[in-house]
Design a protein around this motif. Structure first.
Motif, PDB file in Angstrom:
ATOM      1  N   PHE A  68     -51.139  -7.667 -89.325  1.00  0.00           N
ATOM      2  CA  PHE A  68     -50.669  -6.405 -89.889  1.00  0.00           C
ATOM      3  C   PHE A  68     -49.286  -6.548 -90.525  1.00  0.00           C
ATOM      4  CE2 PHE A  68     -54.035  -5.196 -87.147  1.00  0.00           C
ATOM      5  CZ  PHE A  68     -54.510  -3.967 -87.571  1.00  0.00           C
ATOM      6  N   ASN A  69     -48.587  -7.651 -90.219  1.00  0.00           N
ATOM      7  CA  ASN A  69     -47.239  -7.886 -90.728  1.00  0.00           C
ATOM      8  C   ASN A  69     -46.296  -6.727 -90.429  1.00  0.00           C
ATOM      9  OD1 ASN A  69     -46.785 -10.503 -91.937  1.00  0.00           O
ATOM     10  ND2 ASN A  69     -48.481  -9.979 -93.286  1.00  0.00           N
ATOM     11  N   ILE A  70     -46.497  -6.096 -89.295  1.00  0.00           N
ATOM     12  CA  ILE A  70     -45.636  -5.001 -88.846  1.00  0.00           C
ATOM     13  C   ILE A  70     -45.338  -5.242 -87.365  1.00  0.00           C
ATOM     14  CG2 ILE A  70     -45.443  -2.518 -88.448  1.00  0.00           C
ATOM     15  CD1 ILE A  70     -47.573  -2.129 -90.654  1.00  0.00           C
ATOM     16  N   ALA A  71     -44.076  -5.144 -86.992  1.00  0.00           N
ATOM     17  CA  ALA A  71     -43.683  -5.190 -85.582  1.00  0.00           C
ATOM     18  C   ALA A  71     -43.498  -3.735 -85.149  1.00  0.00           C
ATOM     19  CB  ALA A  71     -42.390  -5.981 -85.399  1.00  0.00           C
ATOM     20  N   PRO A  72     -44.463  -3.172 -84.410  1.00  0.00           N
ATOM     21  CA  PRO A  72     -44.414  -1.738 -84.106  1.00  0.00           C
ATOM     22  C   PRO A  72     -43.205  -1.306 -83.284  1.00  0.00           C
ATOM     23  CG  PRO A  72     -46.441  -2.725 -83.276  1.00  0.00           C
ATOM     24  CD  PRO A  72     -45.643  -3.810 -83.894  1.00  0.00           C
ATOM     25  N   ASP A  77     -40.664  -6.447 -79.926  1.00  0.00           N
ATOM     26  CA  ASP A  77     -41.579  -7.263 -80.709  1.00  0.00           C
ATOM     27  C   ASP A  77     -40.868  -8.279 -81.601  1.00  0.00           C
ATOM     28  OD1 ASP A  77     -43.808  -6.069 -79.627  1.00  0.00           O
ATOM     29  OD2 ASP A  77     -43.916  -4.520 -81.156  1.00  0.00           O
ATOM     30  N   ARG A  78     -39.539  -8.272 -81.580  1.00  0.00           N
ATOM     31  CA  ARG A  78     -38.725  -9.291 -82.258  1.00  0.00           C
ATOM     32  C   ARG A  78     -37.572  -9.632 -81.320  1.00  0.00           C
ATOM     33  NH1 ARG A  78     -39.366  -6.437 -87.501  1.00  0.00           N
ATOM     34  NH2 ARG A  78     -40.934  -7.664 -88.574  1.00  0.00           N
ATOM     35  N   PRO A  79     -37.183 -10.905 -81.229  1.00  0.00           N
ATOM     36  CA  PRO A  79     -36.121 -11.266 -80.285  1.00  0.00           C
ATOM     37  C   PRO A  79     -34.778 -10.619 -80.604  1.00  0.00           C
ATOM     38  CG  PRO A  79     -36.792 -13.180 -81.583  1.00  0.00           C
ATOM     39  CD  PRO A  79     -37.720 -12.059 -81.937  1.00  0.00           C
ATOM     40  N   ASN A  80     -34.490 -10.378 -81.874  1.00  0.00           N
ATOM     41  CA  ASN A  80     -33.205  -9.771 -82.237  1.00  0.00           C
ATOM     42  C   ASN A  80     -33.295  -8.266 -82.441  1.00  0.00           C
ATOM     43  OD1 ASN A  80     -34.616  -9.615 -84.612  1.00  0.00           O
ATOM     44  ND2 ASN A  80     -33.229 -10.916 -85.795  1.00  0.00           N
ATOM     45  N   GLY A  81     -34.495  -7.695 -82.304  1.00  0.00           N
ATOM     46  CA  GLY A  81     -34.678  -6.253 -82.460  1.00  0.00           C
ATOM     47  C   GLY A  81     -34.605  -5.765 -83.891  1.00  0.00           C
ATOM     48  N   GLU A  82     -34.513  -6.684 -84.849  1.00  0.00           N
ATOM     49  CA  GLU A  82     -34.382  -6.316 -86.251  1.00  0.00           C
ATOM     50  C   GLU A  82     -35.634  -5.597 -86.748  1.00  0.00           C
ATOM     51  OE1 GLU A  82     -34.770  -9.196 -89.834  1.00  0.00           O
ATOM     52  OE2 GLU A  82     -32.661  -9.211 -89.220  1.00  0.00           O
ATOM     53  N   GLN A 132     -37.580 -17.604 -86.871  1.00  0.00           N
ATOM     54  CA  GLN A 132     -38.038 -16.221 -86.958  1.00  0.00           C
ATOM     55  C   GLN A 132     -39.218 -16.051 -86.022  1.00  0.00           C
ATOM     56  OE1 GLN A 132     -39.139 -15.571 -91.039  1.00  0.00           O
ATOM     57  NE2 GLN A 132     -37.230 -14.497 -91.453  1.00  0.00           N
ATOM     58  N   CYS A 133     -39.207 -14.981 -85.256  1.00  0.00           N
ATOM     59  CA  CYS A 133     -40.314 -14.670 -84.346  1.00  0.00           C
ATOM     60  C   CYS A 133     -40.611 -13.189 -84.436  1.00  0.00           C
ATOM     61  CB  CYS A 133     -39.948 -14.975 -82.893  1.00  0.00           C
ATOM     62  SG  CYS A 133     -39.470 -16.648 -82.577  1.00  0.00           S
ATOM     63  N   SER A 134     -41.863 -12.828 -84.265  1.00  0.00           N
ATOM     64  CA  SER A 134     -42.226 -11.421 -84.152  1.00  0.00           C
ATOM     65  C   SER A 134     -43.679 -11.307 -83.700  1.00  0.00           C
ATOM     66  CB  SER A 134     -42.025 -10.679 -85.479  1.00  0.00           C
ATOM     67  OG  SER A 134     -42.702 -11.315 -86.512  1.00  0.00           O
ATOM     68  N   ARG A 135     -44.016 -10.127 -83.202  1.00  0.00           N
ATOM     69  CA  ARG A 135     -45.402  -9.831 -82.828  1.00  0.00           C
ATOM     70  C   ARG A 135     -45.959  -8.951 -83.940  1.00  0.00           C
ATOM     71  NH1 ARG A 135     -48.746  -6.199 -80.058  1.00  0.00           N
ATOM     72  NH2 ARG A 135     -47.069  -4.690 -79.982  1.00  0.00           N
ATOM     73  N   ILE A 136     -46.673  -9.599 -84.878  1.00  0.00           N
ATOM     74  CA  ILE A 136     -47.185  -8.888 -86.051  1.00  0.00           C
ATOM     75  C   ILE A 136     -48.702  -8.963 -86.159  1.00  0.00           C
ATOM     76  CG2 ILE A 136     -45.056  -9.063 -87.395  1.00  0.00           C
ATOM     77  CD1 ILE A 136     -46.312 -11.485 -88.841  1.00  0.00           C
TER      78      ILE A 136
END
Length: 187
Positions: A68-72, A77-82, A132-136
Motif C-alpha cells: 500500500f506504500n502507506i504507514a498508517p 510503523d516507522r522507526p523515526n515516526g516520520e 529506511q524502514c517502514s510497515r507499508i
C-alpha cells in the motif's frame, strides 16, 4: 474478476456460500509527495470494483493485501515516526471510504504496539549509509475477516531477495464465509 491499474480483485463463490468472498492484491505507488490525487482515484476505483463484485450483498467478506506504500501509524510503523502529510487521509480513503464498509489493519489489530517493518532499504551516501524502514505492506479486511483471522505475521528473515518482507495471514474459512458447520448424527 476486476482489474485496475494497481489492483486485481476476484470474487469467489461456492454453493454453500450466501455471498461471494472478495480477495484482492493491491499496489499503490510510492507517495513521498504529490501523488495524493492518484491514490484517491486508485482507492475510488478499488472500492467501485469491490461494490460490483459484491453482487448486491452488503458487508461481503473482503480481504485485500499488498504493498500500500502507506504507514498508517508512523509513530510505530516507522522507526523515526516520520510521516508524509497526505498519508493519514490516503489510509482513510482505503480503509474507511464514506460509501463502503470499513476495513481494518489486520496486523495492527493483533499486534497493536509491535514495531516490525515490512520494507527495509539501505541508502548509500557519501559519508554515511542510512537505513529506511517502514510497515507499508498490509492485510486489510472487513470485520468478519478480522474475527476469522487466526494468525498474522511478517517473515523477517525471508529467503526471498527483495527489500520487502512477506506478510502472511491464516483465517478460519467457515467463520469467514459464515457457513455453519454440519452436525452429524449417528444412525
Amino acid at each position: 474478476i476486476r482489474v485496475g491499474p494497481r489492483h486485481v480483485l476476484a470474487a469467489l463463490n461456492s454453493p454453500e456460500q450466501r455471498e461471494p468472498l472478495i480477495l484482492g492484491g493491491v499496489y499503490l505507488e510510492s507517495n513521498p509527495l504529490g501523488r495524493s490525487a492518484e491514490h484517491t482515484e486508485d482507492a475510488k476505483q478499488l472500492h467501485a470494483h469491490i461494490s460490483e463484485l459484491s453482487q448486491g450483498h452488503v458487508n461481503v467478506p473482503t480481504i485485500l493485501c499488498g504493498d500500500f506504500n502507506i504507514a498508517p501509524q508512523p509513530s510505530i510503523d516507522r522507526p523515526n515516526g516520520e510521516s508524509y502529510a497526505s498519508e493519514p487521509s490516503l489510509w482513510k480513503q482505503v480503509v474507511a471510504p464514506s460509501d463502503a464498509q470499513t476495513y481494518y489493519d489486520l496486523f495492527r489489530h493483533h499486534h497493536p504496539t509491535k514495531r516490525v517493518y515490512t520494507f527495509q532499504k539501505t541508502i548509500h551516501g557519501e559519508k554515511d549509509d542510512t537505513r529506511q524502514c517502514s510497515r507499508i505492506d498490509h492485510f486489510v479486511g472487513c470485520a468478519r475477516a478480522r474475527s476469522a483471522m487466526q494468525a498474522i505475521g511478517i517473515e523477517l528473515n525471508s529467503k526471498y531477495s527483495t527489500d520487502h518482507a512477506p506478510v502472511f495471514a491464516k483465517f478460519e474459512l467457515m467463520a469467514l464465509l459464515n457457513i455453519a458447520r454440519p452436525v452429524y448424527r449417528g444412525t
